[in-house]
Scaffold this motif. Structure first.
Motif, PDB file in Angstrom:
ATOM      1  N   TYR A 226     -14.760   2.457  -5.640  1.00  0.00           N
ATOM      2  CA  TYR A 226     -13.860   1.523  -5.644  1.00  0.00           C
ATOM      3  C   TYR A 226     -14.558   0.299  -4.933  1.00  0.00           C
TER       4      TYR A 226
ATOM      5  N   ALA B 285      -3.310   8.442  -2.161  1.00  0.00           N
ATOM      6  CA  ALA B 285      -4.383   8.518  -3.174  1.00  0.00           C
ATOM      7  C   ALA B 285      -5.066   9.985  -3.171  1.00  0.00           C
TER       8      ALA B 285
ATOM      9  N   GLY C 163      -8.039  10.847  -5.897  1.00  0.00           N
ATOM     10  CA  GLY C 163      -9.301   9.910  -6.009  1.00  0.00           C
ATOM     11  C   GLY C 163     -10.282  10.671  -5.415  1.00  0.00           C
TER      12      GLY C 163
ATOM     13  N   SER D 202       0.300   8.943  -8.048  1.00  0.00           N
ATOM     14  CA  SER D 202       1.287   8.287  -8.899  1.00  0.00           C
ATOM     15  C   SER D 202       1.492   8.750 -10.235  1.00  0.00           C
TER      16      SER D 202
ATOM     17  N   THR E 123      -4.516   2.216   0.835  1.00  0.00           N
ATOM     18  CA  THR E 123      -3.999   1.518   0.064  1.00  0.00           C
ATOM     19  C   THR E 123      -3.526   0.022   0.541  1.00  0.00           C
TER      20      THR E 123
ATOM     21  N   ALA F  22      -6.689  -0.672  -1.345  1.00  0.00           N
ATOM     22  CA  ALA F  22      -6.678  -0.909  -3.055  1.00  0.00           C
ATOM     23  C   ALA F  22      -5.746  -1.801  -3.682  1.00  0.00           C
ATOM     24  N   SER F  23      -4.660  -2.048  -2.774  1.00  0.00           N
ATOM     25  CA  SER F  23      -3.443  -2.650  -3.400  1.00  0.00           C
ATOM     26  C   SER F  23      -3.968  -4.307  -3.178  1.00  0.00           C
TER      27      SER F  23
ATOM     28  N   ARG G  91      -9.801   0.107 -11.439  1.00  0.00           N
ATOM     29  CA  ARG G  91      -8.874  -0.911 -10.799  1.00  0.00           C
ATOM     30  C   ARG G  91      -7.616  -0.739 -11.291  1.00  0.00           C
TER      31      ARG G  91
ATOM     32  N   ARG H  18      -6.031   2.109 -11.253  1.00  0.00           N
ATOM     33  CA  ARG H  18      -5.428   3.369 -10.365  1.00  0.00           C
ATOM     34  C   ARG H  18      -5.134   4.323 -11.283  1.00  0.00           C
TER      35      ARG H  18
END
Length: 319
Positions: A41, A138, A141, A164, A208, A232-233, A305, A307
């Motif tokens: 990432y 996550a 991931g 998610s 996140t 990541a957000s 990206r 997610r």
């Protein structure tokens, strides 16, 4: 050689397949004929120049490769400043590691950054003790999927995964999580406490940012620890007030993997060796997240990206 180059900062659209001269190793370096390239990432931040270490143009992204050195030995390597999205790469000798027989390319690339990150988060940042409750955000991931397995292997009494989608939560449970909850919960504090039988949690691993970080801190038990290793957000959490840390004896730690190389005692190398041993013993496995042609690097970054990916994403430099 074929390589992906960035000549202006931005999103996936700035990744362009070009022909470049072969890189030339200097003293203390080696040329690697690349078999597979790992995608992180952090590469998306590198391409838009939002990473902790500033990027310089022109740039060949990518910080991890597995392949063959000039002596024919198979190695996995961390690259200083990028250069990984290519058919050949230059690696420093000190950040090149032999890949044991029985460890495939996917596993080697899953462990060199994401595996060591998960290991050091649990051992150095969060100081996991047997019997504690661990939250892994996550969890499907690259880091999360390994962290779930390590937490269980190292004695966590309960691992709570967040993800998610149903597919991602099912994967987290398959990897050993005791419960998996929706990462889009309206109130993460309440969701985590409910998942822990109404009790606060001991450890949270968070990449996140934003409200998830804020609400995760609020879910910590006395002497609880949140280890923060990404955003990541792309949203900052709220500023932390010292008096609020006192209120529950809370620790909030940050971790950036390059700092591990400054620790005495070869901490990084020992963490990687332990991961390889766990893999060979069948106790920890890498999760394949998809393999893309080098020419499809843009699509790989778009998927990351969004997610929507799981596990470890790879690039094939032969395509």
């Amino acid at each position: 050689m074929r390589a992906v180059q960035v000549t202006e900062f931005g999103g996936p659209e700035v990744l362009n397949l070009v022909d470049l001269p072969d890189p030339v190793p200097g003293p203390g370096q080696r040329l690697v004929e690349v078999d597979r390239i790992g995608i992180n990432y952090a590469d998306t931040h590198q391409a838009e120049n939002s990473y902790l270490a500033p990027s310089k143009l022109p740039l060949v992204p990518g910080g991890e490769v597995v392949g063959r050195a000039a002596d024919g030995k198979r190695i996995v390597a961390l690259l200083n400043g990028g250069g990984g999205y290519a058919e050949r790469a230059v690696a420093d000798d000190v950040t090149s590691y032999a890949v044991p027989d029985g460890v495939d390319d996917l596993t080697a690339l899953s462990f060199i950054v994401q595996g060591t990150t998960a290991s050091l988060l649990l051992r150095k940042s969060a100081h996991l003790e047997p019997g504690e409750t661990v939250v892994v955000h996550a969890a499907a991931g690259g880091v999360g999927s390994i962290a779930v397995q390590l937490a269980k292997a190292w004695g966590a009494s309960r691992v709570i995964a967040t993800a998610s989608s149903d597919e991602k939560r099912a994967l987290a449970l398959e990897l050993g999580a005791d419960v998996a909850i929706d990462s889009r919960a309206e109130n993460m504090t309440d969701a985590l406490r409910e998942a822990n039988g109404g009790k606060r949690v001991d450890i949270v691993l968070d990449m996140t940012g934003g409200a998830v970080t804020d609400q995760s801190i609020a879910a910590l038990a006395p002497f609880g620890r949140l280890a923060f290793y990404g955003m990541a957000s792309r949203e900052n959490p709220k500023p932390i007030e010292a008096r609020n840390l006192l209120g529950h004896s809370t620790t909030v730690a940050g971790m950036w993997l390059p700092h591990a190389f400054k620790l005495p005692g070869n901490v990084f190398g020992r963490a990687l060796d332990e991961l390889f041993e766990l893999a060979l013993a069948g106790r920890v496995r890498a999760v394949a997240g998809g393999e893309y042609a080098l020419s499809d690097a843009r699509a790989a970054h778009e998927a990351l990206r969004s997610r929507g990916t799981m596990g470890k994403l790879l690039l094939d430099p032969t395509k």
